[in-house]
Design an enzyme around this catalytic site. Structure first.
Site, PDB file in Angstrom:
ATOM      1  N   ASP A  25      67.822   0.691   4.342  1.00  0.00           N
ATOM      2  CA  ASP A  25      69.243   0.378   4.507  1.00  0.00           C
ATOM      3  C   ASP A  25      69.654   0.756   5.933  1.00  0.00           C
ATOM      4  O   ASP A  25      69.235   1.794   6.453  1.00  0.00           O
ATOM      5  CB  ASP A  25      70.062   1.191   3.483  1.00  0.00           C
ATOM      6  CG  ASP A  25      71.559   1.066   3.709  1.00  0.00           C
ATOM      7  OD1 ASP A  25      72.292   2.011   3.349  1.00  0.00           O
ATOM      8  OD2 ASP A  25      71.996   0.024   4.257  1.00  0.00           O
ATOM      9  N   ASN A  27      73.163  -0.081   7.017  1.00  0.00           N
ATOM     10  CA  ASN A  27      74.626  -0.038   7.165  1.00  0.00           C
ATOM     11  C   ASN A  27      75.266   0.943   6.182  1.00  0.00           C
ATOM     12  O   ASN A  27      76.470   0.895   5.952  1.00  0.00           O
ATOM     13  CB  ASN A  27      75.227  -1.443   6.997  1.00  0.00           C
ATOM     14  CG  ASN A  27      74.980  -1.994   5.597  1.00  0.00           C
ATOM     15  OD1 ASN A  27      74.196  -1.426   4.831  1.00  0.00           O
ATOM     16  ND2 ASN A  27      75.640  -3.079   5.265  1.00  0.00           N
ATOM     17  N   ASP A  29      75.302   1.268   2.995  1.00  0.00           N
ATOM     18  CA  ASP A  29      75.863   0.912   1.681  1.00  0.00           C
ATOM     19  C   ASP A  29      74.890   1.255   0.548  1.00  0.00           C
ATOM     20  O   ASP A  29      75.134   0.914  -0.604  1.00  0.00           O
ATOM     21  CB  ASP A  29      76.249  -0.581   1.646  1.00  0.00           C
ATOM     22  CG  ASP A  29      75.031  -1.504   1.780  1.00  0.00           C
ATOM     23  OD1 ASP A  29      75.204  -2.736   1.726  1.00  0.00           O
ATOM     24  OD2 ASP A  29      73.886  -0.994   1.941  1.00  0.00           O
ATOM     25  N   ASP A  33      68.358  -3.774   3.541  1.00  0.00           N
ATOM     26  CA  ASP A  33      68.833  -5.023   4.147  1.00  0.00           C
ATOM     27  C   ASP A  33      67.817  -5.571   5.164  1.00  0.00           C
ATOM     28  O   ASP A  33      66.828  -4.907   5.494  1.00  0.00           O
ATOM     29  CB  ASP A  33      70.204  -4.814   4.807  1.00  0.00           C
ATOM     30  CG  ASP A  33      70.275  -3.511   5.606  1.00  0.00           C
ATOM     31  OD1 ASP A  33      71.168  -2.684   5.323  1.00  0.00           O
ATOM     32  OD2 ASP A  33      69.403  -3.328   6.471  1.00  0.00           O
ATOM     33  N   ASP A 102      60.064 -15.496  -1.498  1.00  0.00           N
ATOM     34  CA  ASP A 102      59.986 -15.565  -2.959  1.00  0.00           C
ATOM     35  C   ASP A 102      60.927 -16.691  -3.418  1.00  0.00           C
ATOM     36  O   ASP A 102      62.125 -16.660  -3.116  1.00  0.00           O
ATOM     37  CB  ASP A 102      60.455 -14.227  -3.552  1.00  0.00           C
ATOM     38  CG  ASP A 102      59.921 -13.999  -4.956  1.00  0.00           C
ATOM     39  OD1 ASP A 102      59.569 -12.837  -5.276  1.00  0.00           O
ATOM     40  OD2 ASP A 102      59.850 -14.975  -5.723  1.00  0.00           O
ATOM     41  N   ASP A 203      57.953 -17.794  -8.339  1.00  0.00           N
ATOM     42  CA  ASP A 203      58.283 -17.011  -9.534  1.00  0.00           C
ATOM     43  C   ASP A 203      57.950 -17.794 -10.814  1.00  0.00           C
ATOM     44  O   ASP A 203      58.303 -18.972 -10.926  1.00  0.00           O
ATOM     45  CB  ASP A 203      59.800 -16.729  -9.483  1.00  0.00           C
ATOM     46  CG  ASP A 203      60.237 -15.690 -10.479  1.00  0.00           C
ATOM     47  OD1 ASP A 203      59.698 -14.578 -10.440  1.00  0.00           O
ATOM     48  OD2 ASP A 203      61.111 -16.009 -11.303  1.00  0.00           O
ATOM     49  N   GLU A 245      53.182 -17.015  -9.380  1.00  0.00           N
ATOM     50  CA  GLU A 245      53.113 -15.987 -10.420  1.00  0.00           C
ATOM     51  C   GLU A 245      52.834 -16.697 -11.736  1.00  0.00           C
ATOM     52  O   GLU A 245      53.601 -17.575 -12.137  1.00  0.00           O
ATOM     53  CB  GLU A 245      54.425 -15.222 -10.518  1.00  0.00           C
ATOM     54  CG  GLU A 245      54.402 -14.154 -11.626  1.00  0.00           C
ATOM     55  CD  GLU A 245      55.773 -13.632 -11.976  1.00  0.00           C
ATOM     56  OE1 GLU A 245      56.749 -14.373 -11.834  1.00  0.00           O
ATOM     57  OE2 GLU A 245      55.877 -12.467 -12.405  1.00  0.00           O
ATOM     58  N   HIS A 318      56.904  -5.431  -7.900  1.00  0.00           N
ATOM     59  CA  HIS A 318      58.242  -4.918  -8.243  1.00  0.00           C
ATOM     60  C   HIS A 318      58.511  -4.909  -9.751  1.00  0.00           C
ATOM     61  O   HIS A 318      59.551  -4.417 -10.197  1.00  0.00           O
ATOM     62  CB  HIS A 318      59.290  -5.780  -7.533  1.00  0.00           C
ATOM     63  CG  HIS A 318      59.252  -7.190  -7.998  1.00  0.00           C
ATOM     64  ND1 HIS A 318      58.199  -8.044  -7.739  1.00  0.00           N
ATOM     65  CD2 HIS A 318      60.112  -7.896  -8.752  1.00  0.00           C
ATOM     66  CE1 HIS A 318      58.431  -9.209  -8.308  1.00  0.00           C
ATOM     67  NE2 HIS A 318      59.587  -9.148  -8.933  1.00  0.00           N
ATOM     68  N   ASP A 319      57.564  -5.493 -10.512  1.00  0.00           N
ATOM     69  CA  ASP A 319      57.728  -5.513 -11.979  1.00  0.00           C
ATOM     70  C   ASP A 319      56.809  -4.515 -12.668  1.00  0.00           C
ATOM     71  O   ASP A 319      56.880  -4.368 -13.902  1.00  0.00           O
ATOM     72  CB  ASP A 319      57.352  -6.900 -12.533  1.00  0.00           C
ATOM     73  CG  ASP A 319      58.316  -7.987 -12.124  1.00  0.00           C
ATOM     74  OD1 ASP A 319      57.865  -9.142 -12.000  1.00  0.00           O
ATOM     75  OD2 ASP A 319      59.513  -7.686 -11.917  1.00  0.00           O
TER      76      ASP A 319
HETATM   77  O1  TEU Z   1      58.727 -11.970 -13.565  1.00  0.00           O
HETATM   78  C1  TEU Z   1      58.221 -12.697 -14.656  1.00  0.00           C
HETATM   79  C2  TEU Z   1      58.266 -11.857 -15.831  1.00  0.00           C
HETATM   80  O2  TEU Z   1      58.350 -12.318 -16.918  1.00  0.00           O
HETATM   81  C3  TEU Z   1      58.197 -10.392 -15.608  1.00  0.00           C
HETATM   82  O3  TEU Z   1      59.528  -9.965 -15.537  1.00  0.00           O
HETATM   83  C4  TEU Z   1      57.433  -9.762 -16.727  1.00  0.00           C
HETATM   84  O4  TEU Z   1      57.478 -10.583 -17.837  1.00  0.00           O
HETATM   85  C5  TEU Z   1      58.072  -8.505 -17.161  1.00  0.00           C
HETATM   86  O5  TEU Z   1      58.297  -7.724 -16.031  1.00  0.00           O
HETATM   87  C6  TEU Z   1      57.139  -7.825 -18.113  1.00  0.00           C
HETATM   88  O6  TEU Z   1      57.896  -6.882 -18.829  1.00  0.00           O
HETATM   89  C7  TEU Z   1      59.381 -12.750 -12.595  1.00  0.00           C
HETATM   90  C8  TEU Z   1      59.888 -11.795 -11.537  1.00  0.00           C
HETATM   91  O7  TEU Z   1      58.784 -11.140 -10.919  1.00  0.00           O
HETATM   92  C9  TEU Z   1      60.801 -10.802 -12.220  1.00  0.00           C
HETATM   93  O8  TEU Z   1      61.224  -9.778 -11.316  1.00  0.00           O
HETATM   94  C10 TEU Z   1      61.994 -11.569 -12.759  1.00  0.00           C
HETATM   95  O9  TEU Z   1      62.812 -10.673 -13.494  1.00  0.00           O
HETATM   96  C11 TEU Z   1      61.537 -12.705 -13.693  1.00  0.00           C
HETATM   97  O10 TEU Z   1      60.451 -13.462 -13.186  1.00  0.00           O
HETATM   98  C12 TEU Z   1      62.669 -13.695 -13.881  1.00  0.00           C
HETATM   99  O11 TEU Z   1      62.883 -14.364 -12.669  1.00  0.00           O
HETATM  100 CA    CA Z   2      72.475  -2.105   3.485  1.00  0.00          CA
END
Ligand code: TEU
Ligand code: CA
Length: 540
Positions: A25, A27, A29, A33, A102, A203, A245, A318-319
């Protein structure tokens, strides 16, 4: 330098995923960013990566942290503006780093103009950009559920219709059978190519071909037809790197997705290896890692995709929870096990993806429910406690597998808020930033950071990693993951102790005088030390 105008440059590349909201970050907040990313490009150049996969920064109401897009050609003000994005692209390119955006093409936000128009009436030209079924509002068209809990259908009384959404109701699925939808999405992609973006992460790309009436949510009959059209119409330049993905991918499907002829994509993120340490199809029902199954899974993907396609290589995103907490030891052997896991992955054929903080050995976090932000976590707690699961057991699942584990802010320093923000962070900073942070890592020659830096260098120096065959050693051993990579002249041995105890392993005689390319202990003994890993190399 890689020639990024030629198809296949990504086979010698290493990519880095940034979750912008949690990266830096500038700024105050409390939200990461674009200017923050620009300020950290020198750090990324030092690491040695060739491209950044940027999680969504387009305009979004943030119901699903940007995976609900309301304008595909505008930057969300929380991240900055288009000028910032153009600067990021230019500044990254100066450092040999490509920007890979993405793209969320399966669904958009319910605030997108297309959906707002669609709600105006069945005869609106945008109505069939989405998937509608007439109904009475009492009974959905079928009992399909959303990935994030609840039904996959939401009723619109003024239309007397239900619309389909595989995720939250604020993420209406797009109707890919409609050529106008496809054309519109292709135009969005060309907009970003013209801005200098050099690749795209797609995605849930296997979910664009669906048939809700047959309860088909992925790998529908037209999927590869759509992908070939997408490639031909939008991914025109052969140097564009594209990674889809695909939670439903298997090796056979991946051969189509990543056909070297460029007819579809460059590669996919498959998740077979990420679904082994659980007792049901749900990640929340966690279990210890069955290493023998993991080894066989990697063996198949390395050997069977081989020359007919191309692997991505990842353990974090990130998931997903942080891999050192999931498959390593994030307490006593955090550094050793983080390095061991990286050795396991980076010795394989494919394109590695490093998720922000992975190069520091960042870990999971335990928070009280109210401090989590992820819609998936809150819906899970609601649904599972309603089904009768104890709150304690659900919290255990969230602590082990919740997506916010990966979304805590990047830990830059030991100082306030880990140097991520001068304001109040949108999601709690992990308290262990006092010891786990980039500043400390850059000052420590034996840090996880420099280990990753070296792995990236090794990949570029030793072609056996890009092009060698794969042979799994000791397939039935439940503690050691060892494999070799071979070309006609070059030979690499990768050995990883996946346990916190000493293990015996006999180095093959051929490697008796091999060169030690990298290792996570200063010296080897006749036993493998806890989480010990190494790469040995020789040429004929
Ligand atoms: O993720 C696909 C998705 O289904 C994942 O969220 C996964 O099923 C879940 O994390 C398992 O528990 C993509 C993106 O990476 C995710 O961040 C989004 O939330 C999702 O699609 C919807 O766009
Ligand atoms: Ca920021």
């Amino acid at each position: 330098m890689l020639d990024k105008t030629k198809r296949g440059w990504w086979q010698s590349a290493v990519f880095y995923q940034i979750y912008p909201k949690s990266f830096q970050d500038t700024n105050g907040d409390g939200i990461g960013d674009l200017k923050g990313i620009i300020s950290r490009l020198d750090y990324l150049q030092k690491l040695g990566i060739d491209g950044i996969w940027l999680s969504p920064v387009c305009q979004s109401p943030q119901v699903d942290n940007g995976y609900d897009v309301s304008d595909y050609c505008a930057i969300d003000p929380m991240f900055g503006n288009m000028e910032d994005m153009e600067t990021l692209i230019v500044e990254a390119k100066k450092r040999g780093i490509s920007i890979i955006m993405d793209l969320v093409l399966n669904h958009c936000s319910d605030q997108h103009i297309w959906f707002k128009e669609a709600l105006k009436g069945k005869d609106n030209p945008y109505h069939d950009y989405f998937i509608w079924r007439d109904g009475d509002g009492a009974t959905p068209p079928n009992d399909m559920g959303s990935v994030f809990g609840g039904p996959a259908w939401t009723y619109v009384p003024q239309l007397g219709q239900w619309y389909f959404h595989q995720f939250v109701p604020q993420q209406p699925d797009l109707n890919w059978d409609n050529p106008k939808v496809r054309r519109g999405l292709y135009d969005f992609i060309r907009f970003w190519v013209d801005k200098g973006v050099e690749g795209f992460r797609l995605d849930v790309i296997d979910q664009i071909a669906k048939d809700p009436d047959q309860k088909i949510t992925a790998n529908g009959p037209r999927l590869h037809e759509f992908l070939r059209e997408l490639s031909k119409e939008a991914f025109i330049e052969e140097g564009l790197v594209t990674v889809g993905e695909a939670w439903g991918a298997n090796v056979e499907r991946a051969k189509l997705y990543s056909n070297p002829d460029g007819s579809e994509l460059s590669m996919v993120f498959q998740f077979e290896h990420m679904c082994l340490d659980q007792t049901t199809w749900q990640k929340w029902d966690f279990a210890p890692l069955p290493l023998v199954k993991l080894k066989d899974c990697y063996r198949r993907w390395q050997q069977e995709l081989g020359s007919e396609g191309w692997n991505s290589l990842f353990m974090n995103n990130h998931d997903l929870p942080r891999i050192v907490s999931r498959w390593g030891d994030d307490q006593k052997y955090r550094v050793e096990s983080a390095k061991m896991l990286a050795t396991m992955l980076h010795g394989m054929q494919g394109t590695p993806y490093i998720y922000q903080g992975e190069e520091l050995g960042m870990t999971n976090i335990k928070l009280p429910l109210e401090e989590y932000v992820d819609v998936e976590i809150h819906n899970l707690f609601r649904d599972r406690t309603t089904e009768g699961h104890s709150p304690e057991s659900v919290m255990e699942s969230i602590w082990k597998r919740g997506r916010d584990n990966a979304r805590t802010p990047m830990q830059w320093t030991a100082g306030e808020n880990a140097g991520f923000t001068t304001g109040k962070s949108w999601l709690k900073v992990n308290p262990n930033h006092t010891t786990i942070n980039a500043e400390a890592a850059l000052a420590e020659p034996d840090s996880v950071f420099y280990y990753y830096q070296k792995l990236i260098q090794i990949r570029k120096e030793y072609d056996v990693i890009r092009s060698g065959s794969f042979t799994l050693l000791c397939p039935e051993d439940e503690k050691i993951f060892a494999y070799t990579r071979d070309t006609d002249k070059a030979h690499l041995l990768v050995v990883c102790n996946f346990s916190g105890e000493e293990q015996s392993f006999e180095i093959p005689a051929a490697y008796a005088n091999a060169k030690r390319l990298i290792a996570n202990y200063p010296d080897s003994t006749d036993q493998l030390q806890p989480y010990e890993a190494m790469m040995l190399y020789y040429e004929d």
